[in-house]
Design an enzyme around this catalytic site. Structure first.
Site, PDB file in Angstrom:
ATOM      1  CD  GLU A   1      -7.056  -3.848 -11.627  1.00 43.82           C
ATOM      2  OE1 GLU A   1      -6.245  -4.358 -12.439  1.00 43.82           O
ATOM      3  OE2 GLU A   1      -7.305  -4.329 -10.525  1.00 43.82           O
TER       4      GLU A   1
ATOM      5  CG  HIS B   1      -2.161  -0.902   0.955  1.00 43.35           C
ATOM      6  ND1 HIS B   1      -3.410  -0.449   0.612  1.00 43.35           N
ATOM      7  CD2 HIS B   1      -2.252  -2.248   0.995  1.00 43.35           C
ATOM      8  CE1 HIS B   1      -4.227  -1.487   0.472  1.00 43.35           C
ATOM      9  NE2 HIS B   1      -3.544  -2.588   0.701  1.00 43.35           N
TER      10      HIS B   1
ATOM     11  N   GLY C   1      -7.982 -14.536  -6.996  1.00 43.49           N
ATOM     12  CA  GLY C   1      -8.328 -14.082  -5.647  1.00 43.49           C
ATOM     13  C   GLY C   1      -7.287 -14.446  -4.608  1.00 43.49           C
TER      14      GLY C   1
ATOM     15  CB  SER D   1      -0.918  -9.484  -9.756  1.00 46.40           C
ATOM     16  OG  SER D   1      -0.699  -8.627  -8.708  1.00 46.40           O
TER      17      SER D   1
ATOM     18  CG  ASP E   1      -0.478  -5.623  -8.394  1.00 51.96           C
ATOM     19  OD1 ASP E   1       0.511  -5.451  -7.649  1.00 51.96           O
ATOM     20  OD2 ASP E   1      -1.626  -5.791  -7.968  1.00 51.96           O
TER      21      ASP E   1
ATOM     22  CB  SER F   1      -6.828  -8.317 -12.369  1.00 46.84           C
ATOM     23  OG  SER F   1      -6.724  -8.411 -11.003  1.00 46.84           O
TER      24      SER F   1
ATOM     25  CE1 TYR G   1      -4.877  -2.038  -2.777  1.00 45.43           C
ATOM     26  CE2 TYR G   1      -6.283  -0.302  -3.679  1.00 45.43           C
ATOM     27  CZ  TYR G   1      -5.045  -0.929  -3.581  1.00 45.43           C
ATOM     28  OH  TYR G   1      -3.970  -0.414  -4.270  1.00 45.43           O
TER      29      TYR G   1
HETATM   30  C1  GAF Z   1      -2.912  -4.522  -4.834  1.00 49.25           C
HETATM   31  C2  GAF Z   1      -2.886  -3.314  -5.743  1.00 49.25           C
HETATM   32  F1  GAF Z   1      -3.310  -3.664  -6.992  1.00 49.25           F
HETATM   33  C3  GAF Z   1      -1.497  -2.695  -5.815  1.00 49.25           C
HETATM   34  O1  GAF Z   1      -1.525  -1.536  -6.590  1.00 49.25           O
HETATM   35  C4  GAF Z   1      -0.961  -2.412  -4.412  1.00 49.25           C
HETATM   36  O2  GAF Z   1      -1.568  -1.276  -3.862  1.00 49.25           O
HETATM   37  C5  GAF Z   1      -1.119  -3.622  -3.510  1.00 49.25           C
HETATM   38  O3  GAF Z   1      -2.439  -4.139  -3.533  1.00 49.25           O
HETATM   39  C6  GAF Z   1      -0.772  -3.331  -2.076  1.00 49.25           C
HETATM   40  O4  GAF Z   1       0.582  -3.101  -1.957  1.00 49.25           O
HETATM   41  O5  GAF Z   1      -2.133  -5.560  -5.337  1.00 49.25           O
END
Ligand code: GAF
Length: 384
Positions: A159, A34, A121, A125, A171, A127, A220
């Site tokens: 996205e 994050h 899920g 990543s 990602d 997606s 999130y």
């Molecule tokens: C997800 C988000 F897609 C990323 O951009 C990042 O914020 C992550 O969470 C947390 O580090 O994977």
């Protein structure tokens, strides 16, 4: 290495055309959670799990997207792309196409076949892999080549603007730009990066808690809002602070009391996580694995206690790994609220580590986890 033969074969059978095939990997983040949308630092690695995209032109102006994973196809008109998402797996690929169109590219008709093995899920990543594979396939059909960082930004926009998930750049960036056997210390402000080699004797052991993670989920989004709230308080005193990347622990000590308790904790996580991530890259580059492990442990504690983005199962998975032979460091990876832990493990112990961790986790939680021993793979590319 992914064998493109099955994808080629179902594409040929379905569309009577030979596809050009592209692959884009999922990722695991070693540290820096994050922090990307706060213009900070992250240190992800591309992994062996990936999405494959096969593409061939059509002459009827249609875009036909087939997912082998879902066994379903969707049909769109290239000249009349949908304006928004339909809460469907096809939102990701058609979102990418729609952003490319918004960039001014003339979108032709095409058939696109997709197949992937990034566990859905799981916070690895899937997606981003789907977006980047699609973007490479479509741009190559059109005859346009974007540098990896630009491709990553376009996929992030798909996205953010089409799918409606407010993710950062990490990602898509690592999927497009990963380097075999390396982690990337990525500066999410200017997208410059430093390569940090993963030592040959270190294995990436990814342990899936089997608790579903989603970037589109409310956790999130609310964390991101709290991070922005904390930043706004600091910026009201120091206008040069545009993102928490610019803020310091000292700022928190001075003005943290003006924040809501949650904004304070989230901001403390982000500010200290940036410091840890830069330090972790240094530790990896200088082979100081003890320090790297210590930073990962600190990062997990911060993610769990200050950011409150862990869950009982992920905390258990991290705790259960601690005294297993070969562990260098363990923490929850990705957007949080479930998904996988990343364990850096001395390679000679990796298999017994994985087996012991799975047994302990199943014993404690009643959930049978999936554990994968991965290696750092390269970024997205065409497969000949
Ligand atoms: C997800 C988000 F897609 C990323 O951009 C990042 O914020 C992550 O969470 C947390 O580090 O994977």
């Amino acid at each position: 290495m992914h064998d493109p033969a099955p994808l080629r074969s179902f594409h040929r059978n379905r569309f009577q055309a030979e596809p050009a095939v592209f692959v884009a990997p999922g990722r695991v983040n070693l540290i820096g959670e994050h922090t990307d949308y706060a213009e900070g630092f992250v240190m992800p690695v591309a992994i062996d799990f990936a999405t494959l995209a096969g593409i061939s032109p059509r002459t009827d102006g249609k875009i036909v997207i087939y997912s082998e994973n879902y066994g379903k196809e969707r049909v769109f008109e290239a000249a009349a792309l949908p304006a928004g998402p339909s809460q469907h797996w096809s939102d990701y690929p058609i979102g990418v196409v729609s952003i490319l169109a918004a960039e001014g590219l003339a979108i032709p008709g095409f058939s696109l076949s997709l197949w992937g093995d990034v566990p859905l899920g799981s916070g690895l990543s899937s997606s981003a892999a789907l977006e980047v594979a699609t973007a490479l396939a479509v741009t190559s059909l059109i005859g346009v080549t974007y540098p990896g960082p630009v491709l990553a930004r376009l996929c992030q926009r798909a996205e953010n603007e089409f799918v409606g998930a407010n993710c950062g750049i990490m990602d898509q960036f690592i999927s497009a730009n990963g380097e075999e056997d390396h982690a990337l210390l990525l500066d999410c402000r200017d997208l410059s990066f430093k390569l940090a080699p993963i030592p040959a004797n270190v294995a990436l052991v990814i342990a899936n808690t089997m608790v579903k993670h989603s970037v589109a989920g409310s956790g999130y989004t609310s964390r991101r809002a709290e991070v922005e709230e904390g930043c706004a308080v600091i910026a009201s005193h120091r206008p040069e602070v545009r993102f928490l990347r610019d803020a310091t622990v000292d700022d928190l000590a001075r003005w943290g009391s003006e924040m809501s308790p949650n904004a304070l904790k989230r901001s403390r996580h982000v500010i200290t996580e940036n410091l840890r991530t830069v330090a972790a890259a240094k530790a990896l580059i200088t082979h100081n694995l003890t320090e790297l492990g210590r930073l990962m442990a600190e990062a997990h504690a911060s993610y769990s206690q200050d950011f409150e983005a862990s869950c009982v199962e992920a905390d258990a998975m991290v705790a259960l790994a601690q005294d297993l032979p070969g562990l260098i460091g363990a923490r929850l990876t990705g957007g949080g609220f479930g998904g996988c832990t990343i364990n850096l493990v001395e390679r000679e112990h990796a298999i017994e580590f994985a087996e012991a961790l799975a047994a302990r986790y199943a014993d404690q939680t009643g959930i049978v986890p999936q554990i994968h021993i991965c290696h750092a793979s390269g970024g997205a590319h065409r497969i000949e």
